[in-house]
Scaffold this motif. Structure first.
Motif, PDB file in Angstrom:
ATOM      1  N   LYS A  84      -6.676  -9.555   3.518  1.00 17.67           N
ATOM      2  CA  LYS A  84      -6.492  -8.658   2.379  1.00 17.67           C
ATOM      3  C   LYS A  84      -7.589  -8.861   1.343  1.00 17.67           C
ATOM      4  CE  LYS A  84      -3.365  -7.757  -1.487  1.00 17.67           C
ATOM      5  NZ  LYS A  84      -2.111  -8.175  -2.164  1.00 17.67           N
ATOM      6  N   GLN A  85      -7.874 -10.123   1.045  1.00 13.75           N
ATOM      7  CA  GLN A  85      -8.847 -10.445  -0.008  1.00 13.75           C
ATOM      8  C   GLN A  85      -9.584 -11.717   0.358  1.00 13.75           C
ATOM      9  OE1 GLN A  85      -7.737 -10.024  -4.263  1.00 13.75           O
ATOM     10  NE2 GLN A  85      -8.268 -12.189  -4.471  1.00 13.75           N
ATOM     11  N   ASN A  88     -12.182 -14.656  -1.299  1.00 14.84           N
ATOM     12  CA  ASN A  88     -12.644 -15.217  -2.569  1.00 14.84           C
ATOM     13  C   ASN A  88     -13.868 -16.088  -2.311  1.00 14.84           C
ATOM     14  OD1 ASN A  88     -10.292 -14.078  -3.816  1.00 14.84           O
ATOM     15  ND2 ASN A  88      -9.114 -15.824  -3.054  1.00 14.84           N
ATOM     16  N   THR A 100     -10.044  -3.940   1.173  1.00 15.31           N
ATOM     17  CA  THR A 100      -9.711  -2.532   1.383  1.00 15.31           C
ATOM     18  C   THR A 100     -10.541  -1.624   0.490  1.00 15.31           C
ATOM     19  OG1 THR A 100      -7.441  -3.168   1.918  1.00 15.31           O
ATOM     20  CG2 THR A 100      -7.831  -0.847   1.437  1.00 15.31           C
ATOM     21  N   ASN A 101     -10.764  -2.062  -0.732  1.00 15.31           N
ATOM     22  CA  ASN A 101     -11.517  -1.260  -1.695  1.00 15.31           C
ATOM     23  C   ASN A 101     -12.388  -2.178  -2.552  1.00 15.31           C
ATOM     24  OD1 ASN A 101     -12.370   0.975  -3.182  1.00 15.31           O
ATOM     25  ND2 ASN A 101     -10.632   0.852  -4.600  1.00 15.31           N
ATOM     26  N   PRO A 102     -13.457  -2.713  -1.979  1.00 18.48           N
ATOM     27  CA  PRO A 102     -14.286  -3.665  -2.723  1.00 18.48           C
ATOM     28  C   PRO A 102     -15.106  -2.975  -3.818  1.00 18.48           C
ATOM     29  CG  PRO A 102     -15.275  -3.190  -0.598  1.00 18.48           C
ATOM     30  CD  PRO A 102     -13.955  -2.491  -0.615  1.00 18.48           C
ATOM     31  N   GLU A 111       0.834  -1.199   0.000  1.00 24.19           N
ATOM     32  CA  GLU A 111       0.000   0.000   0.000  1.00 24.19           C
ATOM     33  C   GLU A 111       0.873   1.255   0.000  1.00 24.19           C
ATOM     34  OE1 GLU A 111      -4.040   1.387   2.351  1.00 24.19           O
ATOM     35  OE2 GLU A 111      -2.432   0.434   3.486  1.00 24.19           O
ATOM     36  N   ASP A 171     -11.612  -7.432  -2.835  1.00 23.55           N
ATOM     37  CA  ASP A 171     -10.555  -6.694  -2.132  1.00 23.55           C
ATOM     38  C   ASP A 171     -11.190  -6.015  -0.916  1.00 23.55           C
ATOM     39  OD1 ASP A 171      -8.547  -5.053  -1.215  1.00 23.55           O
ATOM     40  OD2 ASP A 171      -8.075  -4.170  -3.160  1.00 23.55           O
ATOM     41  N   GLU A 204     -13.637 -12.223  -6.428  1.00 24.03           N
ATOM     42  CA  GLU A 204     -12.450 -11.923  -5.617  1.00 24.03           C
ATOM     43  C   GLU A 204     -12.612 -10.508  -5.060  1.00 24.03           C
ATOM     44  OE1 GLU A 204      -9.210 -12.442  -8.288  1.00 24.03           O
ATOM     45  OE2 GLU A 204      -9.293 -14.639  -8.222  1.00 24.03           O
TER      46      GLU A 204
END
Length: 557
Positions: A345-346, A348, A368-370, A250, A366, A364
């Protein structure tokens, strides 16, 4: 108010207690006192003279020693209360959630503590006003007493009236056979004792250690500089104490360092091979860290770039930030303070048919920023209606999150397939069966895998006030040393042509040192013996007390 004219003809400012020229007492109280108060050499003190106008009352308030001591005590008590609970800069919570943190962790006391500003004590307006009032009190008290004292010491006269000499604590009277020889011997001896000697005809003034009278005022100067350094920490650019959490991979703007960005390339944790022992086991420590560091890249935003533009950053340098080995740049220092391992972090998910288990595609996400919607192909898609990074339950039917950190992610999905074009709704959280609020679903989101990463915590500090605080502290300690280890000694000697001699002496503290010098000069110049008027008064007082006797057979005194 008119000046006071002494019998010698000198005009003294109103409020003067001892004539500036001859030393005669100018007040009825002074004329009746056996030993005069030499604290300010009888000079007029504004706070003890004027008390009529509004300005006089404000000046007298801040010049009061009692007020100064009270302000010091209040400031110390407030600072002590500020240490009961951790200050905000040490709380691991977002700025918006710090009030809730204090209430949740410390209950009603934490709520009141935060409401009163005690959680960020040193930045509160009332604490700064308190420090400012203390600084004003020190300044006013120093000017009120220091200036008159300086003038009186600077303009000392050698010749003094007999009433002044006889009202000193140490006095001696007698006859000498050779007045001139006596004066010369006293001058010689006092010069040998490192005194500064001045003569005016048949009068002599020997003085040593005058500078010690300025010790308390040097203290005040040091304190004022120190308090100034404390107060200007609120001025932007002088003091920075910020904190930032940054995940691996990041890139984020550094708070307090305008135009600088930092990228977390990798976090490294090394542990000792030996097992925890003693108190470490009692505290639940599983491993002992040998080293934890973060490999970072520092970037700077070019001039003219838009805020938050990450595309045109200029690389400054790479650095490995370790404990006690901060990254330093332009007066700023980035310290490695904390870390979190294996942060999600992610996540799935597979969209599967509940009956057949057939997968229609993978989403998948994310954390932090889906994205709002994921197209799985073949007419299937998944939409995120609600995302709570740290799910804490429902309130009025709405899912709530404690923090913005993905510690316990939960999702409200809307799943569309060719078979269910209107979509089906499902609420999914970790380790719990999905909730289907609108009835039985044909499809569900099945957890497939998760990716994790480490997170490092940095503290960004810059303190341009340290040199100011250092200078103030040094000056304060110089004042303490001067006021503690030196004293102001004075000896007046006047001899008449017929051989009558009057000697007087004064010291602001440590009378033993003055008497030691007087013994030496009296023996050398054959001066009459001196007396300590305070000790003489005590002896007379004790001798006039009735004797206490005990009668035979009586057990009471």
């Amino acid at each position: 108010m008119e000046n006071i004219i002494c019998a010698c003809g000198h005009s003294n400012p109103y409020g003067t207690k001892l004539c500036e020229k001859c030393g005669r007492p100018l007040t009825e109280e002074g004329k009746q006192t056996k030993v005069v108060d030499m604290r300010y050499d009888g000079s007029a003190i504004r706070s003890k003279t004027y008390n009529k106008t509004f300005i006089d009352k404000i000046w007298n308030f801040f010049s009061s020693v009692k007020v100064g001591i009270a302000l010091i005590i209040i400031t110390l008590v407030a600072a002590s209360i500020g240490t009961i609970l951790p200050q905000e800069i040490y709380v691991n919570a977002p700025d918006a959630g710090k009030a809730e943190y204090y209430e949740k962790v410390y209950g009603w006391f934490g709520k009141i503590y935060n409401y009163l500003g005690l959680s960020d004590l040193y930045s509160t307006w009332w604490f700064q006003i308190l420090v400012g009032m203390l600084a004003i009190s020190i300044i006013v008290a120093s000017l009120d007493r220091g200036i008159p004292l300086h003038k009186s010491l600077k303009n000392q006269r050698v010749k003094r009236h007999e009433s002044f000499l006889k009202r000193q604590r140490i006095i001696a009277e007698g006859q000498v056979s050779n007045p001139e020889e006596t004066l010369e011997k006293v001058q010689q001896k006092m010069t040998d004792l490192k005194y500064n000697v001045r003569r005016d005809g048949s009068a002599l003034l020997a003085e040593r250690g005058r500078f010690s009278r300025y010790g308390p005022y040097i203290n005040h100067v040091g304190l004022i500089i120190f308090l100034t350094g404390v107060m200007i920490r609120l001025v932007p650019g002088f003091y920075v104490d910020e904190s930032i959490w940054i995940r691996e991979g990041e890139t984020r703007a550094i708070p307090g360092m305008e135009g600088y960005f930092i990228k977390n390339n990798k976090f490294i944790l090394e542990t000792h091979n030996n097992k925890p022992q003693g108190e470490q086991v009692a505290q639940g420590v599983n491993v002992v860290a040998k080293n934890f560091q973060t490999d970072v890249t520092l970037y700077k935003q070019p001039e003219g770039s838009l805020p938050g533009d990450l595309d045109n950053l200029e690389k400054v340098r790479d650095y490995s930030v370790r404990v006690n080995h901060p990254l330093k740049e332009e007066g700023f220092a980035l310290y490695q303070m904390n870390y979190r391992l294996n942060e999600l972090k992610q996540m799935n998910f597979d969209l599967v048919n509940k009956e057949t288990g057939e997968s229609l595609g993978k989403a998948e996400i994310d954390l932090t920023n889906p994205k709002k919607e994921y197209d799985l192909g073949n007419g299937s898609s998944v939409q995120i209606l609600v995302y709570t990074p740290d799910f804490s339950g429902f309130e009025n039917g709405e899912p709530q999150t404690k923090t913005s950190i993905p510690n316990n992610p939960a999702f409200l999905f809307k799943m569309k397939t060719p078979e269910t074009p209107e979509g089906e709704v499902s609420f999914v959280e970790i380790m719990q069966p999905p909730l289907e609020p609108l009835g039985e679903n044909k499809y569900r989101m099945k957890f497939a895998s998760a990716d994790t990463r480490n997170t490092a915590n940095f503290t960004i500090r810059k303190d341009n006030t340290i040199p100011i605080l250092f200078v103030g502290g040094i000056i304060f300690m110089i004042g303490v040393a001067i006021g503690s280890y030196w004293n102001h000694r004075r000896l007046w000697l006047q001899v008449d042509p017929d051989g009558k001699v009057i000697m007087a002496a004064h010291v602001n503290k440590n009378m033993f040192s003055m008497k030691k010098d007087l013994d030496a000069v009296s023996s050398f110049a054959d001066l009459p013996p001196y007396i300590d008027q305070l000790e003489k008064s005590e002896d007379v007082e004790n001798s006039t007390k009735p004797a206490i006797t005990k009668k035979e057979g009586d057990n009471t005194l």
